[in-house]
Design an enzyme around this catalytic site. Sequence first.
Site, PDB file in Angstrom:
ATOM      1  N   ASP A  33      11.772   4.176  -2.491  1.00  0.00           N
ATOM      2  CA  ASP A  33      10.384   3.704  -2.586  1.00  0.00           C
ATOM      3  C   ASP A  33       9.742   4.404  -3.785  1.00  0.00           C
ATOM      4  O   ASP A  33      10.025   5.578  -4.046  1.00  0.00           O
ATOM      5  CB  ASP A  33       9.617   4.042  -1.295  1.00  0.00           C
ATOM      6  N   ASN A  37       2.531   2.169  -2.729  1.00  0.00           N
ATOM      7  CA  ASN A  37       1.642   1.771  -1.632  1.00  0.00           C
ATOM      8  C   ASN A  37       1.986   2.511  -0.343  1.00  0.00           C
ATOM      9  O   ASN A  37       1.816   1.981   0.752  1.00  0.00           O
ATOM     10  CB  ASN A  37       1.720   0.253  -1.409  1.00  0.00           C
ATOM     11  N   SER A 127       8.094 -14.686   3.958  1.00  0.00           N
ATOM     12  CA  SER A 127       6.797 -14.786   4.637  1.00  0.00           C
ATOM     13  C   SER A 127       6.525 -16.219   5.067  1.00  0.00           C
ATOM     14  O   SER A 127       6.950 -17.176   4.402  1.00  0.00           O
ATOM     15  CB  SER A 127       5.719 -14.347   3.644  1.00  0.00           C
ATOM     16  N   TYR A 152       1.361 -14.303  -5.314  1.00  0.00           N
ATOM     17  CA  TYR A 152       2.172 -13.562  -4.330  1.00  0.00           C
ATOM     18  C   TYR A 152       3.074 -14.529  -3.546  1.00  0.00           C
ATOM     19  O   TYR A 152       4.284 -14.332  -3.446  1.00  0.00           O
ATOM     20  CB  TYR A 152       1.265 -12.791  -3.348  1.00  0.00           C
ATOM     21  N   LYS A 156       7.446 -15.170  -3.298  1.00  0.00           N
ATOM     22  CA  LYS A 156       8.330 -15.269  -2.122  1.00  0.00           C
ATOM     23  C   LYS A 156       9.201 -16.531  -2.227  1.00  0.00           C
ATOM     24  O   LYS A 156      10.387 -16.503  -1.928  1.00  0.00           O
ATOM     25  CB  LYS A 156       7.504 -15.277  -0.830  1.00  0.00           C
ATOM     26  N   PHE A 181       5.734 -13.784  10.305  1.00  0.00           N
ATOM     27  CA  PHE A 181       4.404 -14.324  10.529  1.00  0.00           C
ATOM     28  C   PHE A 181       3.410 -13.160  10.324  1.00  0.00           C
ATOM     29  O   PHE A 181       3.434 -12.564   9.266  1.00  0.00           O
ATOM     30  CB  PHE A 181       4.372 -15.095  11.854  1.00  0.00           C
ATOM     31  N   ARG A 234      -3.287 -17.744  14.133  1.00  0.00           N
ATOM     32  CA  ARG A 234      -2.099 -17.130  13.529  1.00  0.00           C
ATOM     33  C   ARG A 234      -1.151 -16.669  14.630  1.00  0.00           C
ATOM     34  O   ARG A 234      -1.514 -16.618  15.804  1.00  0.00           O
ATOM     35  CB  ARG A 234      -2.482 -15.893  12.689  1.00  0.00           C
TER      36      ARG A 234
HETATM   37  P1  NAD Z   1       3.961  -2.116   2.199  1.00  0.00           P
HETATM   38  O1  NAD Z   1       3.173  -2.170   0.934  1.00  0.00           O
HETATM   39  O2  NAD Z   1       3.468  -1.240   3.286  1.00  0.00           O
HETATM   40  O3  NAD Z   1       5.474  -1.696   1.863  1.00  0.00           O
HETATM   41  C1  NAD Z   1       6.097  -2.017   0.660  1.00  0.00           C
HETATM   42  C2  NAD Z   1       6.655  -0.718   0.089  1.00  0.00           C
HETATM   43  O4  NAD Z   1       7.333  -1.011  -1.128  1.00  0.00           O
HETATM   44  C3  NAD Z   1       5.575   0.319  -0.248  1.00  0.00           C
HETATM   45  O5  NAD Z   1       5.929   1.547   0.354  1.00  0.00           O
HETATM   46  C4  NAD Z   1       5.599   0.395  -1.779  1.00  0.00           C
HETATM   47  O6  NAD Z   1       5.310   1.716  -2.221  1.00  0.00           O
HETATM   48  C5  NAD Z   1       7.018  -0.012  -2.081  1.00  0.00           C
HETATM   49  N1  NAD Z   1       7.219  -0.629  -3.390  1.00  0.00           N
HETATM   50  C6  NAD Z   1       6.528  -1.640  -3.983  1.00  0.00           C
HETATM   51  N2  NAD Z   1       7.067  -1.934  -5.171  1.00  0.00           N
HETATM   52  C7  NAD Z   1       8.141  -1.113  -5.345  1.00  0.00           C
HETATM   53  C8  NAD Z   1       9.099  -0.944  -6.358  1.00  0.00           C
HETATM   54  N3  NAD Z   1       9.066  -1.662  -7.476  1.00  0.00           N
HETATM   55  N4  NAD Z   1      10.060  -0.020  -6.193  1.00  0.00           N
HETATM   56  C9  NAD Z   1      10.099   0.747  -5.069  1.00  0.00           C
HETATM   57  N5  NAD Z   1       9.218   0.631  -4.079  1.00  0.00           N
HETATM   58  C10 NAD Z   1       8.246  -0.292  -4.218  1.00  0.00           C
HETATM   59  O7  NAD Z   1       4.145  -3.613   2.691  1.00  0.00           O
HETATM   60  P2  NAD Z   1       4.739  -4.175   4.054  1.00  0.00           P
HETATM   61  O8  NAD Z   1       3.621  -4.798   4.814  1.00  0.00           O
HETATM   62  O9  NAD Z   1       5.586  -3.152   4.729  1.00  0.00           O
HETATM   63  O10 NAD Z   1       5.630  -5.362   3.500  1.00  0.00           O
HETATM   64  C11 NAD Z   1       7.025  -5.234   3.313  1.00  0.00           C
HETATM   65  C12 NAD Z   1       7.578  -6.551   2.822  1.00  0.00           C
HETATM   66  O11 NAD Z   1       7.293  -7.565   3.758  1.00  0.00           O
HETATM   67  C13 NAD Z   1       6.997  -7.024   1.492  1.00  0.00           C
HETATM   68  O12 NAD Z   1       8.038  -7.637   0.758  1.00  0.00           O
HETATM   69  C14 NAD Z   1       5.969  -8.045   1.917  1.00  0.00           C
HETATM   70  O13 NAD Z   1       5.742  -9.007   0.913  1.00  0.00           O
HETATM   71  C15 NAD Z   1       6.651  -8.651   3.123  1.00  0.00           C
HETATM   72  N6  NAD Z   1       5.725  -9.286   4.057  1.00  0.00           N
HETATM   73  C16 NAD Z   1       4.681  -8.546   4.578  1.00  0.00           C
HETATM   74  C17 NAD Z   1       3.784  -9.157   5.452  1.00  0.00           C
HETATM   75  C18 NAD Z   1       2.594  -8.399   5.991  1.00  0.00           C
HETATM   76  O14 NAD Z   1       1.651  -9.028   6.441  1.00  0.00           O
HETATM   77  N7  NAD Z   1       2.605  -7.066   5.995  1.00  0.00           N
HETATM   78  C19 NAD Z   1       3.975 -10.492   5.821  1.00  0.00           C
HETATM   79  C20 NAD Z   1       5.063 -11.195   5.297  1.00  0.00           C
HETATM   80  C21 NAD Z   1       5.928 -10.575   4.420  1.00  0.00           C
HETATM   81  C1  WQD Z   2      -5.697 -13.435   9.610  1.00  0.00           C
HETATM   82  C2  WQD Z   2      -6.888 -14.266  10.075  1.00  0.00           C
HETATM   83  C3  WQD Z   2      -8.539 -14.716   8.389  1.00  0.00           C
HETATM   84  C4  WQD Z   2      -9.872 -10.606   7.850  1.00  0.00           C
HETATM   85  C5  WQD Z   2      -1.920 -12.840   4.999  1.00  0.00           C
HETATM   86  C6  WQD Z   2      -1.173 -13.360   3.801  1.00  0.00           C
HETATM   87  C7  WQD Z   2       0.191 -13.833   4.186  1.00  0.00           C
HETATM   88  C8  WQD Z   2       0.948 -12.756   4.953  1.00  0.00           C
HETATM   89  C9  WQD Z   2       0.135 -12.171   6.056  1.00  0.00           C
HETATM   90  C10 WQD Z   2       2.396 -11.560   3.453  1.00  0.00           C
HETATM   91  C11 WQD Z   2      -7.323 -15.315   9.049  1.00  0.00           C
HETATM   92  C12 WQD Z   2      -9.118 -13.865   9.489  1.00  0.00           C
HETATM   93  C13 WQD Z   2      -9.216 -11.735   8.283  1.00  0.00           C
HETATM   94  C14 WQD Z   2     -11.261 -10.455   8.183  1.00  0.00           C
HETATM   95  C15 WQD Z   2     -11.174 -12.543   9.368  1.00  0.00           C
HETATM   96  N1  WQD Z   2       1.298 -11.662   4.112  1.00  0.00           N
HETATM   97  N2  WQD Z   2      -9.843 -12.680   9.026  1.00  0.00           N
HETATM   98  N3  WQD Z   2     -11.843 -11.430   8.940  1.00  0.00           N
HETATM   99  O1  WQD Z   2      -4.373 -14.689   6.060  1.00  0.00           O
HETATM  100  O2  WQD Z   2      -2.747 -15.019   7.966  1.00  0.00           O
HETATM  101  O3  WQD Z   2      -2.003 -13.875   5.951  1.00  0.00           O
HETATM  102  O4  WQD Z   2      -1.156 -11.775   5.567  1.00  0.00           O
HETATM  103  O5  WQD Z   2       3.259 -12.348   3.265  1.00  0.00           O
HETATM  104  O6  WQD Z   2       0.847 -14.175   3.019  1.00  0.00           O
HETATM  105  O7  WQD Z   2      -1.924 -14.445   3.249  1.00  0.00           O
HETATM  106  O8  WQD Z   2      -3.603 -12.731   7.469  1.00  0.00           O
HETATM  107  O9  WQD Z   2      -4.717 -10.758   8.400  1.00  0.00           O
HETATM  108  O10 WQD Z   2      -5.554 -11.685   6.206  1.00  0.00           O
HETATM  109  O11 WQD Z   2      -5.949 -12.957   8.290  1.00  0.00           O
HETATM  110  O12 WQD Z   2     -11.743 -13.390  10.039  1.00  0.00           O
HETATM  111  O13 WQD Z   2     -11.916  -9.481   7.792  1.00  0.00           O
HETATM  112  O14 WQD Z   2      -8.006 -13.399  10.228  1.00  0.00           O
HETATM  113  O15 WQD Z   2      -9.457 -15.668   7.957  1.00  0.00           O
HETATM  114  O16 WQD Z   2      -7.688 -16.447   9.756  1.00  0.00           O
HETATM  115  P1  WQD Z   2      -3.259 -14.187   6.854  1.00  0.00           P
HETATM  116  P2  WQD Z   2      -4.969 -11.940   7.548  1.00  0.00           P
END
Ligand code: NAD
Ligand code: WQD
Length: 339
Positions: A33, A37, A127, A152, A156, A181, A234
């Site tokens: 890492d 973040n 995602s 973003y 994906k 999700f 969601r």
């Molecule tokens: P996060 O930011 O907490 O974790 C990502 C980690 O990757 C961080 O610790 C960051 O420091 C590290 N990182 C970023 N770029 C890097 C690089 N170039 N080299 C090394 N480390 C790097 O995010 P998360 O919520 O744990 O998400 C993890 C994965 O899941 C991501 O690919 C994200 O797009 C995907 N994802 C997350 C969600 C969500 O809602 N959290 C939903 C769908 C998909």
């Molecule tokens: C959830 C619901 C908002 C904040 C995002 C990314 C998606 C994925 C997951 C990575 C929505 C509502 C939110 C607030 C609110 N990430 N909301 N007040 O939008 O489903 O998805 O995160 O891949 O790509 O777009 O998640 O948690 O932002 O929102 O009412 O202050 O909550 O409108 O309906 P979302 P979210």
Amino acid sequence: MKKKILVTGGTGYIGSHTAVELQNAGYEVVIVDNLSNSSADVVDGIERITGKRPTFEQADCTDYAAMERLFAKHKGIAAIIHFAASKAVGESVHKPLLYYRNNLVSLLNLLELMPKHGTEHFVFSSSCTVYGQPDQLPVTEAAPRKPAESPYGNTKQICEDIIADTVKSGAPIKAILLRYFNPTGAHPSAEIGELPLGVPQNLVPFVTQTAAGIRPKLSVFGSDYSTPDGSCVRDYIHVVDLAKAHVVACQRMLEGKSKKAVETFNLGTGRGVSVLEIVRTFEKVTGVKLPYEVVGRRAGDIEQIWADPTFANAELGWYAKETLEATLASAWKWQQRLA
Ligand code: NAD
Ligand code: WQD
């Protein structure tokens, strides 16, 4: 001998929970890492939960030479789980090149290095954002991907395509694409959880910070959607359930059980929950009154989406087991630990 798994982004939110589950299942974990973040302290949390300290390397996946050194130092990586990415949807609209560079170059480096170092198995964090607003709900993996709403989301889709094309070209790689999700909550120990920087964009961290008094009130974005109570719907999945799916995906590939060289699975509960239901359930579970106000819609939000997880249930033998109540309780316990 314990199989070695490289977890990129392993000090991040989902990566850290997955490192815990991998260690609990007997895997040797190497985390890489760049801490863009997350914090290195997360490694301590993983150790406190599992009694074992994962190997941690601070390096950037976009740095080919650094990644080459990492593969050379940690010989025999059986599989990679690739979490490392930039993930803030709004930021990606303003800084698209940062997102394209970080998310695409990281992936390209890993895919190029894998055959050179004999690593054959790859799990990718995708995602549900790739579906946009689906035509049918719940959404299955066969649903068409819609044009991405943000850079973003586009990364994906492109990453999924890069993996598929690489495998199709005959590279000795098998992959599983996991479409998450809405990951929510924290480890029940509250030793690790989500660390949002600044004002949280995601709903549940905003809810817990409001309940903790850090934010004056939650804005509910929209109450005029075509949903049962007018707020968006969601599929909120407990991060520990999500983490466990990664262990199963690795096992499937390592035991040669994949049915195709690239397989795609939805990871969700199969249950759609509205924003107002989140508010009500949070208040019920915690006993804390949540100040909120209904405001206008947030640009770019889709109305409703939830998963059909049948394919993951049947093929992986994996189910999201935690209730929404337990998920929100874990998020609140983590918030109290942070505050
Ligand atoms: P996060 O930011 O907490 O974790 C990502 C980690 O990757 C961080 O610790 C960051 O420091 C590290 N990182 C970023 N770029 C890097 C690089 N170039 N080299 C090394 N480390 C790097 O995010 P998360 O919520 O744990 O998400 C993890 C994965 O899941 C991501 O690919 C994200 O797009 C995907 N994802 C997350 C969600 C969500 O809602 N959290 C939903 C769908 C998909
Ligand atoms: C959830 C619901 C908002 C904040 C995002 C990314 C998606 C994925 C997951 C990575 C929505 C509502 C939110 C607030 C609110 N990430 N909301 N007040 O939008 O489903 O998805 O995160 O891949 O790509 O777009 O998640 O948690 O932002 O929102 O009412 O202050 O909550 O409108 O309906 P979302 P979210």
